[in-house]
Write a protein that holds these residues in place. Structure first.
Motif, PDB file in Angstrom:
ATOM      1  N   ILE A   5       0.564 -20.969 -99.316  1.00  0.00           N
ATOM      2  CA  ILE A   5       0.466 -19.810 -98.958  1.00  0.00           C
ATOM      3  C   ILE A   5       1.214 -18.550 -99.535  1.00  0.00           C
ATOM      4  O   ILE A   5       2.396 -18.800 -99.858  1.00  0.00           O
ATOM      5  CB  ILE A   5       0.829 -19.684 -97.435  1.00  0.00           C
ATOM      6  N   ARG A   6       0.793 -17.686 -99.951  1.00  0.00           N
ATOM      7  CA  ARG A   6       1.509 -16.351-100.672  1.00  0.00           C
ATOM      8  C   ARG A   6       1.191 -15.191 -99.888  1.00  0.00           C
ATOM      9  O   ARG A   6       0.266 -15.070 -99.516  1.00  0.00           O
ATOM     10  CB  ARG A   6       1.266 -16.358-102.192  1.00  0.00           C
ATOM     11  N   LYS A   7       2.162 -14.103-100.244  1.00  0.00           N
ATOM     12  CA  LYS A   7       1.893 -12.810-100.098  1.00  0.00           C
ATOM     13  C   LYS A   7       1.240 -12.089-101.020  1.00  0.00           C
ATOM     14  O   LYS A   7       2.168 -12.120-102.186  1.00  0.00           O
ATOM     15  CB  LYS A   7       3.038 -12.254 -99.409  1.00  0.00           C
ATOM     16  N   THR A   8       0.443 -11.274-101.163  1.00  0.00           N
ATOM     17  CA  THR A   8       0.046 -10.389-102.222  1.00  0.00           C
ATOM     18  C   THR A   8       0.078  -9.057-101.890  1.00  0.00           C
ATOM     19  O   THR A   8      -0.379  -8.721-100.807  1.00  0.00           O
ATOM     20  CB  THR A   8      -1.362 -10.987-102.717  1.00  0.00           C
ATOM     21  N   TYR A   9       0.065  -8.142-103.001  1.00  0.00           N
ATOM     22  CA  TYR A   9       0.125  -6.823-102.858  1.00  0.00           C
ATOM     23  C   TYR A   9      -1.120  -6.147-103.494  1.00  0.00           C
ATOM     24  O   TYR A   9      -1.437  -4.994-103.331  1.00  0.00           O
ATOM     25  CB  TYR A   9       1.271  -6.299-103.596  1.00  0.00           C
ATOM     26  N   TRP A  10      -1.926  -6.804-104.208  1.00  0.00           N
ATOM     27  CA  TRP A  10      -3.191  -6.240-104.941  1.00  0.00           C
ATOM     28  C   TRP A  10      -4.186  -7.183-104.694  1.00  0.00           C
ATOM     29  O   TRP A  10      -4.083  -8.550-104.916  1.00  0.00           O
ATOM     30  CB  TRP A  10      -2.643  -5.976-106.486  1.00  0.00           C
ATOM     31  N   PRO A  11      -5.498  -6.741-104.652  1.00  0.00           N
ATOM     32  CA  PRO A  11      -5.874  -5.252-104.358  1.00  0.00           C
ATOM     33  C   PRO A  11      -5.410  -4.633-102.811  1.00  0.00           C
ATOM     34  O   PRO A  11      -5.528  -3.672-102.644  1.00  0.00           O
ATOM     35  CB  PRO A  11      -7.273  -5.291-104.632  1.00  0.00           C
ATOM     36  N   ARG A  12      -4.822  -5.570-102.103  1.00  0.00           N
ATOM     37  CA  ARG A  12      -4.318  -4.978-100.844  1.00  0.00           C
ATOM     38  C   ARG A  12      -3.427  -5.943-100.233  1.00  0.00           C
ATOM     39  O   ARG A  12      -3.416  -7.153-100.811  1.00  0.00           O
ATOM     40  CB  ARG A  12      -5.369  -4.776 -99.771  1.00  0.00           C
ATOM     41  N   HIS A  13      -2.607  -5.702 -99.428  1.00  0.00           N
ATOM     42  CA  HIS A  13      -1.604  -6.625 -98.806  1.00  0.00           C
ATOM     43  C   HIS A  13      -2.385  -7.425 -97.875  1.00  0.00           C
ATOM     44  O   HIS A  13      -2.987  -7.064 -97.173  1.00  0.00           O
ATOM     45  CB  HIS A  13      -0.524  -5.648 -97.780  1.00  0.00           C
ATOM     46  N   ALA A  14      -2.066  -8.888 -98.430  1.00  0.00           N
ATOM     47  CA  ALA A  14      -2.668  -9.965 -97.432  1.00  0.00           C
ATOM     48  C   ALA A  14      -1.690 -10.971 -97.757  1.00  0.00           C
ATOM     49  O   ALA A  14      -0.989 -11.242 -98.547  1.00  0.00           O
ATOM     50  CB  ALA A  14      -3.987 -10.116 -97.827  1.00  0.00           C
ATOM     51  N   VAL A  64      -8.192 -15.204 -98.780  1.00  0.00           N
ATOM     52  CA  VAL A  64      -7.431 -14.302 -98.021  1.00  0.00           C
ATOM     53  C   VAL A  64      -7.602 -14.830 -96.604  1.00  0.00           C
ATOM     54  O   VAL A  64      -8.686 -15.002 -96.101  1.00  0.00           O
ATOM     55  CB  VAL A  64      -8.199 -12.771 -98.009  1.00  0.00           C
ATOM     56  N   LEU A  65      -6.222 -15.001 -96.006  1.00  0.00           N
ATOM     57  CA  LEU A  65      -6.250 -15.771 -94.681  1.00  0.00           C
ATOM     58  C   LEU A  65      -6.064 -14.630 -93.646  1.00  0.00           C
ATOM     59  O   LEU A  65      -6.558 -14.690 -92.731  1.00  0.00           O
ATOM     60  CB  LEU A  65      -4.915 -16.446 -94.776  1.00  0.00           C
TER      61      LEU A  65
END
Length: 86
Positions: A5-14, A64-65
Motif C-alpha cells: 500500500i502506498r500514498k500517491t499524489y498524481w493524478p490525484r491524492h489516493a 486505487v483503494l
C-alpha cells in the motif's frame, strides 16, 4: 506478485495497492530496474540518467483503494506570515 500500500499524489491524492519487484530477480536484484548514465552525442559530456525497468515488475500496475481529499493550502492575506516556523 508482491503487493504493498502506498500514498500517491498524481493524478490525484489516493491510497493505492501496487506491485513490487521480485526480491529474488537475478537481473535487477530486487531493485526493479537499472539506472544508466548517458552523454551528449556531440561532446560526449554527461547529459543525464535514465531508468530502465526490469521485466519482473510493472510499475504502472496499481489499483486505487481510497481516494483522499485534497485540502487547499491556507495562505495569509499578504502571502507571507511572520508566525513561527518561518
Amino acid at each position: 506478485m508482491r503487493l504493498r500500500i502506498r500514498k500517491t499524489y498524481w493524478p490525484r491524492h489516493a491510497l493505492i495497492l501496487t506491485d513490487t519487484p521480485r526480491p529474488d530477480c537475478p537481473d535487477c536484484d530486487g531493485e526493479g530496474g537499472h539506472n544508466y548514465d548517458y552523454g551528449d552525442w556531440a561532446t560526449g559530456e554527461y547529459a543525464g540518467t535514465d531508468w530502465e525497468p526490469c521485466p519482473c515488475w510493472n510499475e504502472d500496475r496499481y489499483w486505487v483503494l481510497l481516494p483522499l481529499p485534497c485540502l487547499p493550502r491556507r495562505t495569509p492575506a499578504g502571502g507571507y506570515s511572520d508566525e513561527p516556523p518561518f
